[in-house]
Scaffold this motif. Structure first.
Motif, PDB file in Angstrom:
ATOM      1  N   GLU A 225       0.809  -1.202   0.056  1.00 57.29           N
ATOM      2  CA  GLU A 225      -0.104  -0.003   0.051  1.00 57.29           C
ATOM      3  C   GLU A 225       0.924   1.151   0.085  1.00 57.29           C
ATOM      4  N   ASP A 226       2.047   1.267   0.814  1.00 52.55           N
ATOM      5  CA  ASP A 226       2.796   2.265   0.847  1.00 52.55           C
ATOM      6  C   ASP A 226       3.618   2.756  -0.575  1.00 52.55           C
ATOM      7  N   ARG A 227       3.880   1.624  -1.269  1.00 52.32           N
ATOM      8  CA  ARG A 227       4.314   1.762  -2.470  1.00 52.32           C
ATOM      9  C   ARG A 227       3.139   2.321  -3.603  1.00 52.32           C
ATOM     10  N   LYS A 228       2.056   2.057  -3.651  1.00 48.55           N
ATOM     11  CA  LYS A 228       1.073   2.424  -4.295  1.00 48.55           C
ATOM     12  C   LYS A 228       0.704   3.658  -4.073  1.00 48.55           C
ATOM     13  N   LYS A 229       0.886   4.242  -2.966  1.00 47.08           N
ATOM     14  CA  LYS A 229       0.367   5.588  -2.464  1.00 47.08           C
ATOM     15  C   LYS A 229       1.595   6.559  -2.835  1.00 47.08           C
ATOM     16  N   MET A 230       3.074   6.126  -3.039  1.00 46.69           N
ATOM     17  CA  MET A 230       3.865   6.636  -3.432  1.00 46.69           C
ATOM     18  C   MET A 230       3.976   6.979  -5.094  1.00 46.69           C
ATOM     19  N   ILE A 231       3.528   5.966  -5.791  1.00 48.91           N
ATOM     20  CA  ILE A 231       3.332   5.746  -7.118  1.00 48.91           C
ATOM     21  C   ILE A 231       2.232   6.985  -7.535  1.00 48.91           C
ATOM     22  N   MET A 232       1.091   6.866  -6.782  1.00 56.53           N
ATOM     23  CA  MET A 232       0.263   7.779  -7.192  1.00 56.53           C
ATOM     24  C   MET A 232       0.629   9.356  -6.887  1.00 56.53           C
ATOM     25  N   GLU A 233       1.142   9.458  -5.916  1.00 58.26           N
ATOM     26  CA  GLU A 233       1.669  11.039  -5.462  1.00 58.26           C
ATOM     27  C   GLU A 233       2.572  11.328  -6.295  1.00 58.26           C
ATOM     28  N   ARG A 234       3.504  10.464  -6.922  1.00 59.95           N
ATOM     29  CA  ARG A 234       4.568  10.918  -8.066  1.00 59.95           C
ATOM     30  C   ARG A 234       3.766  11.137  -9.341  1.00 59.95           C
ATOM     31  N   MET A 235       2.945  10.437  -9.689  1.00 60.56           N
ATOM     32  CA  MET A 235       1.980  10.574 -10.958  1.00 60.56           C
ATOM     33  C   MET A 235       1.321  12.054 -10.881  1.00 60.56           C
ATOM     34  N   LYS A 236       0.712  12.323  -9.773  1.00 64.75           N
ATOM     35  CA  LYS A 236      -0.097  13.567  -9.605  1.00 64.75           C
ATOM     36  C   LYS A 236       0.826  14.642  -9.532  1.00 64.75           C
ATOM     37  N   LYS A 237       1.961  14.531  -9.004  1.00 68.53           N
ATOM     38  CA  LYS A 237       2.935  15.730  -9.216  1.00 68.53           C
ATOM     39  C   LYS A 237       3.361  15.996 -10.537  1.00 68.53           C
ATOM     40  N   ALA A 238       3.776  14.692 -11.143  1.00 66.86           N
ATOM     41  CA  ALA A 238       4.070  14.843 -12.445  1.00 66.86           C
ATOM     42  C   ALA A 238       3.186  15.672 -13.486  1.00 66.86           C
ATOM     43  N   GLY A 239       1.856  15.356 -13.295  1.00 61.54           N
ATOM     44  CA  GLY A 239       0.764  15.996 -14.009  1.00 61.54           C
ATOM     45  C   GLY A 239       0.293  17.532 -13.847  1.00 61.54           C
ATOM     46  N   GLU A 240       1.197  18.070 -12.721  1.00 61.72           N
ATOM     47  CA  GLU A 240       1.071  19.225 -12.602  1.00 61.72           C
ATOM     48  C   GLU A 240       2.044  20.264 -13.044  1.00 61.72           C
ATOM     49  N   LYS A 241       1.921  20.926 -13.998  1.00 65.15           N
ATOM     50  CA  LYS A 241       2.792  21.785 -14.734  1.00 65.15           C
ATOM     51  C   LYS A 241       2.549  23.255 -14.714  1.00 65.15           C
ATOM     52  N   THR A 242       3.487  24.150 -15.018  1.00 64.64           N
ATOM     53  CA  THR A 242       3.176  25.584 -15.395  1.00 64.64           C
ATOM     54  C   THR A 242       4.006  25.865 -16.760  1.00 64.64           C
ATOM     55  N   PHE A 243       2.939  26.575 -17.517  1.00 63.20           N
ATOM     56  CA  PHE A 243       3.458  26.654 -18.801  1.00 63.20           C
ATOM     57  C   PHE A 243       3.332  28.362 -19.124  1.00 63.20           C
TER      58      PHE A 243
ATOM     59  N   GLU B  74       7.102  24.935 -21.146  1.00 68.05           N
ATOM     60  CA  GLU B  74       7.022  24.454 -19.783  1.00 68.05           C
ATOM     61  C   GLU B  74       7.997  25.394 -19.039  1.00 68.05           C
ATOM     62  N   GLU B  75       7.710  25.851 -17.865  1.00 69.77           N
ATOM     63  CA  GLU B  75       8.631  26.415 -16.665  1.00 69.77           C
ATOM     64  C   GLU B  75       9.266  25.376 -16.139  1.00 69.77           C
ATOM     65  N   GLN B  76      10.711  25.050 -16.347  1.00 70.81           N
ATOM     66  CA  GLN B  76      11.342  24.231 -15.533  1.00 70.81           C
ATOM     67  C   GLN B  76      11.277  24.434 -13.990  1.00 70.81           C
ATOM     68  N   LYS B  77      11.026  23.458 -13.282  1.00 74.02           N
ATOM     69  CA  LYS B  77      11.313  23.392 -12.024  1.00 74.02           C
ATOM     70  C   LYS B  77      12.207  22.343 -11.209  1.00 74.02           C
ATOM     71  N   LEU B  78      13.282  23.075 -10.377  1.00 77.71           N
ATOM     72  CA  LEU B  78      14.243  21.959  -9.826  1.00 77.71           C
ATOM     73  C   LEU B  78      13.694  20.913  -9.014  1.00 77.71           C
ATOM     74  N   GLU B  79      14.472  19.776  -9.099  1.00 82.66           N
ATOM     75  CA  GLU B  79      13.779  18.495  -8.573  1.00 82.66           C
ATOM     76  C   GLU B  79      14.221  18.566  -7.096  1.00 82.66           C
ATOM     77  N   GLN B  80      13.313  18.214  -6.205  1.00 80.98           N
ATOM     78  CA  GLN B  80      13.716  18.137  -4.851  1.00 80.98           C
ATOM     79  C   GLN B  80      14.564  16.956  -4.686  1.00 80.98           C
ATOM     80  N   PRO B  81      15.541  16.905  -3.683  1.00 81.30           N
ATOM     81  CA  PRO B  81      16.408  15.909  -3.281  1.00 81.30           C
ATOM     82  C   PRO B  81      15.647  14.500  -3.139  1.00 81.30           C
ATOM     83  N   GLY B  82      16.161  13.500  -4.264  1.00 85.43           N
ATOM     84  CA  GLY B  82      15.424  12.119  -3.973  1.00 85.43           C
ATOM     85  C   GLY B  82      14.372  12.023  -4.886  1.00 85.43           C
TER      86      GLY B  82
END
Length: 278
Positions: free
Chosen positions: A47-65, A78-86
């Motif tokens: 379940e924790d892995r599923k949650k992590m995958i969904m959170e990453r997918m959600k974040k990947a789908g939010e962009k600024t242009f 697209e406005e490029q954003k710096l990746e957070q550590p990890g």
């Protein structure tokens, strides 16, 4: 309906001389959100892995242009954003299906577009004719910021990656890596900004498109600057292997199928790029 069309034509004709004389141009900032659905049934994932995958997918789908535009051309970047550590570690980057890093150039004058796409590290330059949507005007209006926006709708057929089938190598999913369906596009445009432009590949309405949505993505304008003091420079992308949209779509789909069959998705390899806009 006829009255609305006549009004739109009148406004555009009235502004045409002013736009030409002043070299009308502007910038619009858009917030884009894409919802990527994933079916985990039949897979033994904690379940924790599923949650992590969904959170990453959600974040990947939010962009600024930012859309830079004038009366004949535009560049959606697209406005490029710096990746957070990890963020880029321990799994595949889910942005590979989206529009990250693309520079989408539209020439309203020529009816063409050019877009740079990164497909798993290989750069392509897709050039083709602008998609033509049969917009249906509506008298419905609403305010978006300080601008009066009119509603328009259209339908188009799209073919998208089936995330569940790509991540699950079950034989039942073979041949189902992509889904094709007809979707409705809802757009809100403002004749207060009389240019035939909009975000991504959207255009063809008598005013700047401030909001547009389909079945998975919504794009909303959050800021507009008209005729800034510094001249806006709009350049079409020029790097990458030149292909048509149909050629790129075929290459992209074949690569996705190849990776699914090799188990690359399940093993969490990293990759970047995007699928076609159609």
């Amino acid at each position: 309906m006829r009255k609305l069309l006549l009004t739109a034509m009148g406004i555009l004709l009235g502004f045409s001389t002013i736009i030409s004389a002043q070299g009308f141009q502007g910038k619009a900032v858009y917030e884009s959100k894409t919802v990527m659905k994933m079916d985990f049934s039949g897979r033994n994932i904690p379940e924790d892995r599923k949650k992590m995958i969904m959170e990453r997918m959600k974040k990947a789908g939010e962009k600024t242009f930012v859309l830079s535009f004038n009366q004949i051309e535009s560049l959606y970047k697209e406005e490029q954003k710096l990746e957070q550590p990890g963020e880029s570690r321990g799994g595949m980057r889910f942005g590979m299906m989206g529009s990250g890093g693309e520079d989408y150039y539209k020439s309203i004058k020529d009816g063409t577009y050019a877009v740079k796409k990164d497909l798993f590290g290989k750069i392509f330059l897709v050039k083709d004719s602008l998609p033509k949507l049969e917009w249906k005007m509506s008298g419905e209006t609403k305010m978006i910021g300080k601008y009066t926006a009119f509603k328009a709708t259209a339908t188009k057929t799209v073919k998208r990656p089936n995330m569940s089938a790509l991540f699950n190598r079950n034989e039942n999913n073979k041949g189902k890596e992509f889904t094709e369906k007809k979707i409705e596009i809802v757009a809100w445009y403002s004749m207060d900004i009389p240019v035939n432009q909009g975000p991504a590949d959207y255009c063809g309405l008598p005013g700047l498109i401030l909001e547009v949505s389909d079945d998975v993505t919504s794009i909303l304008c959050s800021q507009i600057v008209l005729n800034p003091k510094d001249k806006i420079e709009i350049k079409a992308p020029s790097k990458g292997k030149e292909v048509t949209q149909e050629e790129f779509d075929t290459i992209s789909r074949n690569k996705m199928k190849e990776m699914r069959e090799s188990g690359a998705f399940g093993r969490g390899r990293r990759g970047g790029g995007g699928s076609g806009h159609r």
